[in-house]
Write an enzyme that holds these catalytic residues in place. Structure first.
Site, PDB file in Angstrom:
ATOM      1  N   PHE A 282       9.927  -3.928   9.407  1.00  0.00           N
ATOM      2  CA  PHE A 282       8.805  -4.832   9.651  1.00  0.00           C
ATOM      3  C   PHE A 282       8.586  -5.759   8.466  1.00  0.00           C
ATOM      4  O   PHE A 282       8.456  -5.313   7.317  1.00  0.00           O
ATOM      5  CB  PHE A 282       7.544  -3.992   9.906  1.00  0.00           C
ATOM      6  CG  PHE A 282       6.297  -4.791  10.150  1.00  0.00           C
ATOM      7  CD1 PHE A 282       6.053  -5.363  11.397  1.00  0.00           C
ATOM      8  CD2 PHE A 282       5.357  -4.983   9.129  1.00  0.00           C
ATOM      9  CE1 PHE A 282       4.893  -6.102  11.630  1.00  0.00           C
ATOM     10  CE2 PHE A 282       4.202  -5.721   9.358  1.00  0.00           C
ATOM     11  CZ  PHE A 282       3.969  -6.279  10.610  1.00  0.00           C
ATOM     12  N   ASP A 368      16.706   5.846  42.816  1.00  0.00           N
ATOM     13  CA  ASP A 368      16.934   5.803  41.363  1.00  0.00           C
ATOM     14  C   ASP A 368      18.149   4.930  41.039  1.00  0.00           C
ATOM     15  O   ASP A 368      18.544   4.061  41.834  1.00  0.00           O
ATOM     16  CB  ASP A 368      17.067   7.254  40.849  1.00  0.00           C
ATOM     17  CG  ASP A 368      16.589   7.418  39.424  1.00  0.00           C
ATOM     18  OD1 ASP A 368      17.366   7.060  38.517  1.00  0.00           O
ATOM     19  OD2 ASP A 368      15.454   7.886  39.201  1.00  0.00           O
ATOM     20  N   LYS A 478      10.039   2.737  38.910  1.00  0.00           N
ATOM     21  CA  LYS A 478      10.287   3.605  37.742  1.00  0.00           C
ATOM     22  C   LYS A 478      10.934   2.723  36.688  1.00  0.00           C
ATOM     23  O   LYS A 478      12.013   2.173  36.906  1.00  0.00           O
ATOM     24  CB  LYS A 478      11.219   4.749  38.152  1.00  0.00           C
ATOM     25  CG  LYS A 478      11.582   5.686  37.016  1.00  0.00           C
ATOM     26  CD  LYS A 478      12.329   6.896  37.589  1.00  0.00           C
ATOM     27  CE  LYS A 478      12.982   7.738  36.520  1.00  0.00           C
ATOM     28  NZ  LYS A 478      13.841   8.776  37.121  1.00  0.00           N
ATOM     29  N   TRP A 479      10.249   2.567  35.569  1.00  0.00           N
ATOM     30  CA  TRP A 479      10.683   1.653  34.504  1.00  0.00           C
ATOM     31  C   TRP A 479      11.334   2.483  33.400  1.00  0.00           C
ATOM     32  O   TRP A 479      10.639   3.106  32.628  1.00  0.00           O
ATOM     33  CB  TRP A 479       9.471   0.894  33.961  1.00  0.00           C
ATOM     34  CG  TRP A 479       9.800  -0.148  32.944  1.00  0.00           C
ATOM     35  CD1 TRP A 479      10.308   0.052  31.698  1.00  0.00           C
ATOM     36  CD2 TRP A 479       9.651  -1.561  33.074  1.00  0.00           C
ATOM     37  NE1 TRP A 479      10.496  -1.127  31.043  1.00  0.00           N
ATOM     38  CE2 TRP A 479      10.087  -2.145  31.869  1.00  0.00           C
ATOM     39  CE3 TRP A 479       9.191  -2.389  34.096  1.00  0.00           C
ATOM     40  CZ2 TRP A 479      10.062  -3.517  31.651  1.00  0.00           C
ATOM     41  CZ3 TRP A 479       9.169  -3.763  33.868  1.00  0.00           C
ATOM     42  CH2 TRP A 479       9.597  -4.312  32.657  1.00  0.00           C
ATOM     43  N   ASP A 480      12.648   2.447  33.344  1.00  0.00           N
ATOM     44  CA  ASP A 480      13.386   3.335  32.431  1.00  0.00           C
ATOM     45  C   ASP A 480      13.877   2.578  31.197  1.00  0.00           C
ATOM     46  O   ASP A 480      13.920   1.339  31.181  1.00  0.00           O
ATOM     47  CB  ASP A 480      14.575   3.915  33.213  1.00  0.00           C
ATOM     48  CG  ASP A 480      14.984   5.290  32.721  1.00  0.00           C
ATOM     49  OD1 ASP A 480      14.630   5.648  31.585  1.00  0.00           O
ATOM     50  OD2 ASP A 480      15.668   5.997  33.482  1.00  0.00           O
ATOM     51  N   GLY A 530      14.676   7.843  29.297  1.00  0.00           N
ATOM     52  CA  GLY A 530      15.501   9.049  29.257  1.00  0.00           C
ATOM     53  C   GLY A 530      14.584  10.251  29.358  1.00  0.00           C
ATOM     54  O   GLY A 530      14.647  11.158  28.536  1.00  0.00           O
ATOM     55  N   ASP A 536       3.569   7.478  25.409  1.00  0.00           N
ATOM     56  CA  ASP A 536       2.518   7.161  24.445  1.00  0.00           C
ATOM     57  C   ASP A 536       1.362   6.476  25.168  1.00  0.00           C
ATOM     58  O   ASP A 536       1.510   6.002  26.300  1.00  0.00           O
ATOM     59  CB  ASP A 536       3.060   6.271  23.320  1.00  0.00           C
ATOM     60  CG  ASP A 536       3.745   5.024  23.847  1.00  0.00           C
ATOM     61  OD1 ASP A 536       3.034   4.140  24.359  1.00  0.00           O
ATOM     62  OD2 ASP A 536       4.986   4.917  23.756  1.00  0.00           O
ATOM     63  N   ASP A 550      13.654  14.557  31.100  1.00  0.00           N
ATOM     64  CA  ASP A 550      14.804  14.710  31.999  1.00  0.00           C
ATOM     65  C   ASP A 550      15.112  16.186  32.217  1.00  0.00           C
ATOM     66  O   ASP A 550      15.989  16.520  33.010  1.00  0.00           O
ATOM     67  CB  ASP A 550      16.036  14.004  31.413  1.00  0.00           C
ATOM     68  CG  ASP A 550      16.095  12.550  31.837  1.00  0.00           C
ATOM     69  OD1 ASP A 550      15.302  12.147  32.707  1.00  0.00           O
ATOM     70  OD2 ASP A 550      16.931  11.804  31.291  1.00  0.00           O
ATOM     71  N   GLU A 616      12.858  27.469  52.911  1.00  0.00           N
ATOM     72  CA  GLU A 616      12.451  26.690  51.726  1.00  0.00           C
ATOM     73  C   GLU A 616      11.717  25.425  52.138  1.00  0.00           C
ATOM     74  O   GLU A 616      10.746  25.013  51.501  1.00  0.00           O
ATOM     75  CB  GLU A 616      13.665  26.350  50.868  1.00  0.00           C
ATOM     76  CG  GLU A 616      14.203  27.553  50.135  1.00  0.00           C
ATOM     77  CD  GLU A 616      15.110  27.187  48.968  1.00  0.00           C
ATOM     78  OE1 GLU A 616      15.398  25.998  48.771  1.00  0.00           O
ATOM     79  OE2 GLU A 616      15.532  28.115  48.260  1.00  0.00           O
TER      80      GLU A 616
HETATM   81  C1  GLA Z   1      17.216   8.435  32.835  1.00  0.00           C
HETATM   82  C2  GLA Z   1      16.023   8.969  33.590  1.00  0.00           C
HETATM   83  C3  GLA Z   1      16.477   9.759  34.786  1.00  0.00           C
HETATM   84  C4  GLA Z   1      17.317   8.877  35.658  1.00  0.00           C
HETATM   85  C5  GLA Z   1      18.486   8.311  34.883  1.00  0.00           C
HETATM   86  C6  GLA Z   1      19.247   7.289  35.688  1.00  0.00           C
HETATM   87  O1  GLA Z   1      17.920   9.471  32.224  1.00  0.00           O
HETATM   88  O2  GLA Z   1      15.183   9.708  32.757  1.00  0.00           O
HETATM   89  O3  GLA Z   1      15.376  10.275  35.478  1.00  0.00           O
HETATM   90  O4  GLA Z   1      16.516   7.845  36.165  1.00  0.00           O
HETATM   91  O5  GLA Z   1      18.047   7.699  33.694  1.00  0.00           O
HETATM   92  O6  GLA Z   1      20.315   6.766  35.007  1.00  0.00           O
END
Ligand code: GLA
Length: 755
Positions: A282, A368, A478-480, A530, A536, A550, A616
């Site tokens: 920074f 996904d 889902k924003w990865d 991941g 946060d 994960d 199940e």
């Molecule tokens: C990350 C996410 C998983 C999945 C994979 C896809 O690891 O945490 O839940 O979405 O990417 O590549």
């Protein structure tokens, strides 16, 4: 009045329902910190300060030669500076145009207003005029013209005080901020310990408690994100503090990038805590007239131990950080195809999963990774956010419609901040990738970072994602973000401004998220990096839930969710039931246990339901009903950690109705010892004089033989059978016995109801 000001004495006292915070500008204009703790009166606490000659601690020129007892090196300050006599860790380090690294801040004025301040471009706690007040204290360095605005937001009923800092260059020359922390807190006495949260991919937020010893201790991230490795949240506590009692301070940084949280116990055994953007990557240039906003820290104090801190933060995050439609709306039970198919699916397979899941009561299908570009493994395709119609067998819009026709909502995975070298986007804009000129970049998961510090990149991603959202009926995203940042350099910044890259990247991310969440308010965004690599309070301003890890193994999740719960509410923790043997740990656990652990989060499934045996599937149907039945306790209840997964045989937690009419206790046997004494939990909350009965979920006994049932009921502790009742006082003081273990990793969900 939450904020009380004695103008003559320049004394500022902030009160919340149970806490008081005080500071005062002294005769030199140094803004001294006097008190933060249990609620007390407005009287001036500066009498507590001791002025002594501390050898080798210098004295400001202005105090005069005869006085050797006034030193910035030992006085408690609201915002400390590097270079002018305070040798401890400091909040502000400025490089002036002449190259000197010095600033000395003196009080100038204050402002007060109703409501809570906001911070341009950054997440911040919000509250209306009835709920909060703002105090702004302005300090200045007369030599350089640097002006520091200390911002305090007081949320009286929540026992929350927020802090943020605005720095303005009012001088004639350019300055470089080398460190601009968001808060500094000093204690002149007290022996402290602190609890921090360390981890790694698939094992985030482990709890570590350590004594603060002389010297500097810190946690932080230089990875571009807040990271799996240390969380930007910590508790500072008295030596004897525990889950239920003892003085504790909680600090949560609303920032998703590189941070540093550091403590120092100094020569006089005083303690300082500083939190802010990590200074390693920074250096922020401020030309005359320019200003800089340091992100916000949310602070709370409680004498009800770690549990008290957690509950204060949970409520504040849910009510004053999470925004939009999804703040209040019931979140859908989802099914995600990742662990069911990974990259290997066809449109037909996806529809078959969605159809089966819809019949079980699942409400949202999430597609996904792997639906776009050339993306059949993790070596290519990131950046090419165009549906792979060949793989899907139709357009994305058509696929979404097929899934919606099953009675499901449709959600989609993105990883907007990354780019594969093998992608059309990289081929047309190689300079949009983050690389250092002349060096080969480090790959991670075989991918590079897309330069979100650049406005054209932000705009490109806003447009691309908006186009997909506009043409396809999408209810969830889902924003990865699947790597840490290194090789930090932006082709969009001049050489002398490269020190701004890491923070500008986070500002870019926030801008894109702000634009998309405003444009598409009906979409529920779930954060992810991941798993829990960017978990946060800053992200929760944009995405009210975040995929927690994960690691979907129910037993490993006990530790991960336990650690996460110290700073974040259940409503924020993405948690799914997955298949066994678990893909990360190979552990086999009962479906009921997996369900109960996922119910301590947003709840969903991540497995191939089409392959589940009929019994199940029936269990899944019942789990979803249970989750809906207890939603009010799970998402809005008071959360108590009863037994830790780090010791004993059983982990237990409680979600209590704030009125004390009912509570839901979940107990999971993470270990079993032979012939052991019963597990007892001291139930929290509830009304002392009322009577309660404990009820087990009858589904958990389904399929048992008559003999097994008989044997179990015979050994069932008091309080569970019809007609047996226990007072709230007895449940709190004497406790409730948890039924015995009947299976490996047995779990019980116990509903405590007033009778
Ligand atoms: C990350 C996410 C998983 C999945 C994979 C896809 O690891 O945490 O839940 O979405 O990417 O590549």
């Amino acid at each position: 009045m939450a904020i009380v000001i004695d103008q003559k004495e320049k004394l500022f006292t902030l009160h919340t329902a149970h806490t008081t915070y005080q500071m005062k500008a002294d005769r030199l204009g140094t803004l001294l910190h006097l008190y933060y703790g249990r609620r007390t009166d407005d009287s001036d606490k500066s009498y507590i300060l001791s002025y002594r000659d501390r050898g080798f601690s210098g004295n400001p020129y202005e105090v005069g030669k005869e006085i050797k007892t006034y030193s910035l090196d030992v006085l408690p300050q609201e915002y400390s500076c590097y270079g002018t006599g305070d040798y401890r860790i400091s909040g502000l380090k400025v490089q002036n145009e002449d190259g000197s690294q010095a600033a000395a801040l003196h009080y100038r004025e204050y402002r007060m207003e109703k409501g809570k301040y906001a911070i341009p471009g950054l997440p911040a706690v919000y509250a209306d005029e009835e709920e909060a007040q703002t105090l702004e204290v302005i300090l200045e360095d007369v030599v350089s013209g640097v002006e520091v605005h200390l911002l305090y937001g007081v949320l009286e009923a929540r026992d929350i005080i927020t802090r943020a800092v605005k720095i303005k260059n009012r001088g004639a020359g350019k300055i470089i901020l080398q460190k601009a922390a968001s808060m500094n807190l000093d204690w002149t006495s007290g022996e402290f310990e602190w609890i921090t949260f360390y981890g790694r991919h698939v094992m985030e937020r482990n709890v570590q408690r350590s004594r603060l010893v002389h010297g500097v201790q810190s946690v932080g991230s230089v990875r571009g994100t807040s990271s799996h490795h240390y969380n930007p949240f910590a508790i500072l506590c008295e030596k004897n503090a525990d889950e239920e009692k003892g003085a504790c301070y909680g600090f949560s940084f609303l920032y998703s990038g590189e941070f540093l949280m550091e403590t120092e116990k100094d020569q006089c055994s005083q303690t300082r805590l500083i939190c802010g953007i990590h200074p390693d990557n920074f250096a922020w240039e401020l030309q005359p007239g320019a200003e800089f906003d340091a992100p916000e820290v949310m602070m709370t104090y409680s004498e009800k131990g770690f549990g008290g801190i957690s509950r204060n933060l949970h409520k504040t995050i849910r009510n004053h950080i999470c925004r939009g439609e999804w703040k209040e709306k019931r979140r859908p039970v989802l099914i995600n195809n990742w662990e069911a198919t990974y990259f290997h699916f066809t449109g037909e397979k996806l529809v078959s999963i969605a159809k089966e899941a819809a019949a079980l009561g699942v409400e949202l299908f999430v597609l996904d990774d792997g639906w776009f570009g050339k993306r059949d493994d993790d070596n290519s395709g990131l950046g090419d956010w165009f549906p792979n119609e060949k793989k899907l067998g139709c357009s994305l819009k058509e696929l979404a419609e097929k899934i919606i026709a099953c009675g499901m909502q449709f959600g989609l995975w993105f990883e907007p901040e990354c780019i594969s070298e093998d992608s059309d986007l990289y081929r047309s804009h190689p300079d949009w990738a983050v690389t250092v000129p002349g060096r080969r970049p480090s790959l991670s998961r075989n991918q590079l970072i897309l330069d979100f510090s650049r406005e054209e990149v932000q705009n490109y991603m806003i447009d691309r994602m908006s186009a997909i959202f506009a043409e396809t009926r999408i209810s969830y995203v889902k924003w990865d973000f699947n790597r840490s940042i290194c090789d930090k350099f932006s082709y969009g910044l001049d050489a002398e401004r490269q020190g701004e890259f890491a923070h500008r990247f986070v500002l870019g991310l926030y801008r894109v998220l702000e634009t998309l969440t405003t444009r598409f308010p009906h979409i529920l965004f779930e954060g992810c990096s991941g798993g829990g690599g960017r978990f946060d309070a800053g992200m929760l301003y944009y995405t009210p839930q975040i995929w927690c890890s994960d690691n979907t193994d129910a037993i490993a999740r006990l530790k991960i969710q336990y650690g996460t719960s110290f700073g974040y509410p259940v409503s924020a923790m993405g948690s799914h039931v997955s298949a066994v043997p678990n893909h990360q740990t190979r552990r086999v656990t009962p479906l009921a246990t997996r369900g109960y652990v996922a119910m301590a989060g947003t709840f969903g499934y991540e497995l191939d339901v089409t392959r589940m045996p009929e019994e199940e599937k029936e269990q899944v149907r019942k789990q979803i009903k249970q989750f809906r039945k207890y939603y009010h306790l799970i998402q809005y209840g008071e959360y108590y950690r009863l037994l830790s997964p780090l010791e004993g045989q059983c982990t237990a937690w409680e979600m209590e109705d704030p009125e004390g009419r009912e509570a839901l206790i979940t107990a999971v046997y993470h270990d079993v010892e032979g012939n052991s004494a019963p597990v007892i939990v001291k139930v929290q909350g509830l009304k002392r004089e009322a009577f309660y009965q404990a009820k087990l979920n009858p589904d958990d006994m389904e399929g048992w033989s008559e003999q097994e049932k008989e044997c179990f009921l015979e050994g069932l502790p008091y309080g569970y059978k019809e007609g047996e009742k226990i007072t709230g006082a007895a449940l709190q003081d004497c406790g409730l016995a948890i039924p015995d273990v009947m299976d490996a990793f047995q779990a019980w969900q116990i509903h405590i109801v007033e009778v």
